[in-house]
Design an enzyme around this catalytic site. Structure first.
Site, PDB file in Angstrom:
ATOM      1  N   ASP A 179       3.437  -1.904  -5.283  1.00  0.00           N
ATOM      2  CA  ASP A 179       2.262  -1.201  -5.793  1.00  0.00           C
ATOM      3  C   ASP A 179       1.645  -1.919  -6.997  1.00  0.00           C
ATOM      4  O   ASP A 179       0.666  -1.452  -7.553  1.00  0.00           O
ATOM      5  CB  ASP A 179       2.612   0.238  -6.165  1.00  0.00           C
ATOM      6  CG  ASP A 179       1.445   1.188  -5.973  1.00  0.00           C
ATOM      7  OD1 ASP A 179       0.513   0.845  -5.233  1.00  0.00           O
ATOM      8  OD2 ASP A 179       1.453   2.274  -6.580  1.00  0.00           O
TER       9      ASP A 179
ATOM     10  N   LYS B  90      -4.399  -3.345 -10.524  1.00  0.00           N
ATOM     11  CA  LYS B  90      -3.483  -2.211 -10.650  1.00  0.00           C
ATOM     12  C   LYS B  90      -2.043  -2.717 -10.719  1.00  0.00           C
ATOM     13  O   LYS B  90      -1.586  -3.430  -9.827  1.00  0.00           O
ATOM     14  CB  LYS B  90      -3.657  -1.281  -9.451  1.00  0.00           C
ATOM     15  CG  LYS B  90      -2.622  -0.152  -9.363  1.00  0.00           C
ATOM     16  CD  LYS B  90      -2.750   0.623  -8.056  1.00  0.00           C
ATOM     17  CE  LYS B  90      -1.584   1.586  -7.858  1.00  0.00           C
ATOM     18  NZ  LYS B  90      -1.642   2.276  -6.549  1.00  0.00           N
TER      19      LYS B  90
ATOM     20  N   ASP C 115       0.651  11.461  -7.334  1.00  0.00           N
ATOM     21  CA  ASP C 115       0.802  10.228  -6.551  1.00  0.00           C
ATOM     22  C   ASP C 115      -0.538   9.515  -6.374  1.00  0.00           C
ATOM     23  O   ASP C 115      -0.589   8.444  -5.786  1.00  0.00           O
ATOM     24  CB  ASP C 115       1.419  10.550  -5.182  1.00  0.00           C
ATOM     25  CG  ASP C 115       1.902   9.295  -4.461  1.00  0.00           C
ATOM     26  OD1 ASP C 115       2.195   8.294  -5.162  1.00  0.00           O
ATOM     27  OD2 ASP C 115       1.990   9.305  -3.227  1.00  0.00           O
TER      28      ASP C 115
ATOM     29  N   LYS D   5       7.216  10.923  -3.454  1.00  0.00           N
ATOM     30  CA  LYS D   5       7.030  10.340  -2.130  1.00  0.00           C
ATOM     31  C   LYS D   5       8.249  10.619  -1.250  1.00  0.00           C
ATOM     32  O   LYS D   5       9.348  10.839  -1.758  1.00  0.00           O
ATOM     33  CB  LYS D   5       6.834   8.822  -2.243  1.00  0.00           C
ATOM     34  CG  LYS D   5       5.527   8.385  -2.874  1.00  0.00           C
ATOM     35  CD  LYS D   5       5.460   6.868  -2.908  1.00  0.00           C
ATOM     36  CE  LYS D   5       4.139   6.392  -3.508  1.00  0.00           C
ATOM     37  NZ  LYS D   5       2.999   6.659  -2.604  1.00  0.00           N
TER      38      LYS D   5
ATOM     39  N   ARG E  76      -5.684   5.173  -9.616  1.00  0.00           N
ATOM     40  CA  ARG E  76      -7.039   5.384 -10.123  1.00  0.00           C
ATOM     41  C   ARG E  76      -7.030   5.846 -11.581  1.00  0.00           C
ATOM     42  O   ARG E  76      -7.991   5.633 -12.312  1.00  0.00           O
ATOM     43  CB  ARG E  76      -7.777   6.375  -9.223  1.00  0.00           C
ATOM     44  CG  ARG E  76      -7.221   7.777  -9.206  1.00  0.00           C
ATOM     45  CD  ARG E  76      -7.622   8.557  -7.971  1.00  0.00           C
ATOM     46  NE  ARG E  76      -6.895   8.094  -6.791  1.00  0.00           N
ATOM     47  CZ  ARG E  76      -7.108   8.575  -5.555  1.00  0.00           C
ATOM     48  NH1 ARG E  76      -8.006   9.522  -5.350  1.00  0.00           N
ATOM     49  NH2 ARG E  76      -6.413   8.100  -4.548  1.00  0.00           N
TER      50      ARG E  76
ATOM     51  N   ASP F 161       6.314   2.865  -7.766  1.00  0.00           N
ATOM     52  CA  ASP F 161       5.603   4.142  -7.591  1.00  0.00           C
ATOM     53  C   ASP F 161       6.462   5.125  -6.806  1.00  0.00           C
ATOM     54  O   ASP F 161       6.510   5.086  -5.580  1.00  0.00           O
ATOM     55  CB  ASP F 161       4.273   3.897  -6.864  1.00  0.00           C
ATOM     56  CG  ASP F 161       3.486   5.186  -6.674  1.00  0.00           C
ATOM     57  OD1 ASP F 161       3.769   6.172  -7.387  1.00  0.00           O
ATOM     58  OD2 ASP F 161       2.580   5.200  -5.822  1.00  0.00           O
TER      59      ASP F 161
END
Length: 534
Positions: A330, A307, A389, A319, A393, A312
């Site tokens: 991230d 990933k 967020d 966030k 995935r 992020d």
């Protein structure tokens, strides 16, 4: 940090109790510090424990060469039998009379190695760390480490694991971001340690294994350092484009074959889930493919997927501001895959390995995905985005579909995927998810060998119920309960064509607080897994 080997043909490798000829040979070698391990039995024999009237064994023989320095250390209480205790002996004039050229001798206690419970890598790691800490931070520039005296077992595989672990820890200890990245240097504390050269000593009986273990350890450290550098760089420098250029740069230094796909190629592949994350940023996405062809032609490869969210912000599901700077980490899954690919190429691993990195930023903007949007993945499955967020995935699922074309022997994805994994496992183990028992066993074993450990979490079908959507094939979140499990369940829907394991490294990829920085995990785990895979 440099690592080398030195072979002393006459040195005794069959016992931790060194013969006089072996000691004389080692002590006559010019070095800033000779590092020797001793056991509780050695200490008892020297200290006259349990009714012994005469001093016997390795420490007694060493004391004769060092003109009573060992005995003096024992008398004043600097020498004892506590595991991982250290005793630094400094050269005196009388040493030279006996032909001793070592400026120092560092004695490190292994404890009671006759006990099975003491003969583990976890125990050995305590001993190794204590020794390496004593060597660093002072005026010592080089050291000679007599490997057989530290062997908790005379099994060749175990000794190789010990040596790799020492190199791993020494490299980890020597890492300094400000020194490795001069443009990022910020304070005098980034001054490099003087300790820069560690030589592992052995004899003809273990020369081949020792050399291979050191080379493997060095390659692993290089991969870890690269992964740390990428993780620690600020997000305005380490962008998706930067990661692509780093990968391409590796192809010039090694035998890696690298391909970097841009926005139009990603669109042509139909990676709607990946693009739904990338479109919120002005920075274009990249899709990096790295190939190491070390195995036979046609041999099914191991595929690593990382990933690569280089920053992020959470997207529209923004966030909290506190500690948001840490979201530069991230992309540590991507960093670990790039680092691992660098390691396998350096060690010329005789296996086919492919690294795949989908990378972009997750930013809020007028083009960003909204909660409630539905996107179509490369696999054809539709996904309802309930939380922007939960973006990792989304980029991984398209990458996991893409790798089907390689007909892989196994696929392992690596991601800082969920805060829920930190709640479950803290910062000790990475989360491991897989329904393939063979992969689980291999990764668990590799974790123990590198002390880059994993802990298996469930993938039961019942958890998939939380991902149901009234409007799409699947939702991208399943609510707060079992958050790391439902994230893994989401990914599993895109991995039905091959053996697969998922590593959630959210709790292990970096440290915060005073020790803030990337850890380089799970490069040691992945390298050991690839080394040991049959």
């Amino acid at each position: 940090m440099q690592f080398n080997t030195k072979i002393f043909p006459q040195a005794d490798l069959q016992s931790a109790k060194l013969q006089k000829s072996s000691l004389k040979l080692l002590l006559s070698h010019s070095t800033n510090c000779l590092v020797l391990g001793y056991s509780q039995a050695d200490f008892d024999g020297f200290s006259g424990a349990k009714g012994a009237k005469t001093k016997v064994g390795f420490l007694s023989e060493l004391d004769q060469f060092l003109d009573g320095s060992v005995n003096h250390a024992n008398v004043v209480g600097d020498l004892d039998s506590k595991q991982a205790s250290i005793c630094m002996l400094r050269a005196e004039k009388a040493w030279a009379v006996n032909g001793v050229k070592a400026k120092r001798v560092l004695l490190v206690c292994l404890g009671d190695i006759h006990l099975a419970s003491e003969r583990t890598l976890t125990i050995f790691s305590k001993v190794a760390r204590a020794a390496l800490k004593a060597l660093s931070g002072g005026s010592i520039e080089n050291a000679l480490w007599f490997t057989p005296s530290f062997a908790l077992s005379h099994n060749a595989d175990f000794i190789a694991e010990e040596v790799r672990l020492i190199v791993q820890y020494a490299g980890d200890q020597a890492y300094c971001f400000g020194v490795r990245q001069p443009t990022m240097k910020f304070k005098a504390k980034d001054k490099a340690d003087k300790f820069k050269n560690l030589v592992f000593a052995g004899n003809n009986a273990c020369a081949k294994e020792l050399k291979a273990a050191v080379e493997q350890g060095v390659a692993m450290v290089e991969g870890m350092h690269l992964a740390k550098d990428l993780g620690n760089l600020p997000p305005n420098i380490c962008t998706p484009t930067y990661l692509g250029k780093i990968a391409q740069g590796l192809s010039k230094k090694t035998g890696l074959q690298v391909e970097v796909l841009g926005l139009k190629q990603i669109e042509a592949l139909g990676m709607g889930a990946f693009l739904s994350v990338a479109k919120g940023s002005e920075t274009p996405p990249q899709f990096i493919v790295m190939r190491h062809q070390g195995g036979k032609t046609g041999e099914a490869p191991i595929v690593l997927v990382g990933k690569g969210i280089t920053f992020d912000a959470g997207g529209i599901s923004l966030k909290p501001g506190e500690a948001m700077d840490e979201m530069k980490y991230d992309m540590c899954g991507a960093a670990s895959v790039i680092g691992t690919m660098y390691s396998v190429s350096l060690m010329k691993l005789k296996k086919n390995v492919i690294g795949v990195v989908p990378t972009c930023e997750n930013m809020p903007s007028g083009r960003a995905s909204r909660p409630g949007d539905i996107v179509k993945s490369m696999s054809g499955q539709t996904i309802e985005i309930l939380n922007t967020d939960a973006e990792g995935r989304l980029i991984l699922c398209d990458a996991l579909t893409y790798v089907e074309r390689f007909k892989p022997a196994a696929v392992i994805d690596v991601a800082t995927l969920t805060g829920a994994c930190i709640i479950a496992l803290g910062h000790v183990h990475s989360g491991l998810f897989s329904d393939d028992e063979g992969l689980v066993n291999e990764l668990t074993k590799a974790g123990h060998a590198s002390l880059d450990t994993v802990w298996r979490l469930p993938l039961d079908a019942a958890y998939h119920e939380q991902l149901k959507s009234n409007f799409a094939d699947v939702a991208n979140i399943g609510g707060r309960p079992a958050g790391s499990v439902t994230a893994a369940c989401f990914l599993s829907r895109f991995t039905e064509q091959y053996k697969w394991a998922h590593l959630d490294i959210a709790g292990t990829a970096w440290k915060n607080g005073a020790a803030k920085g990337s850890t380089g995990r799970p490069v040691p785990l992945l390298v050991n897994f690839l080394l040991e895979r049959k």
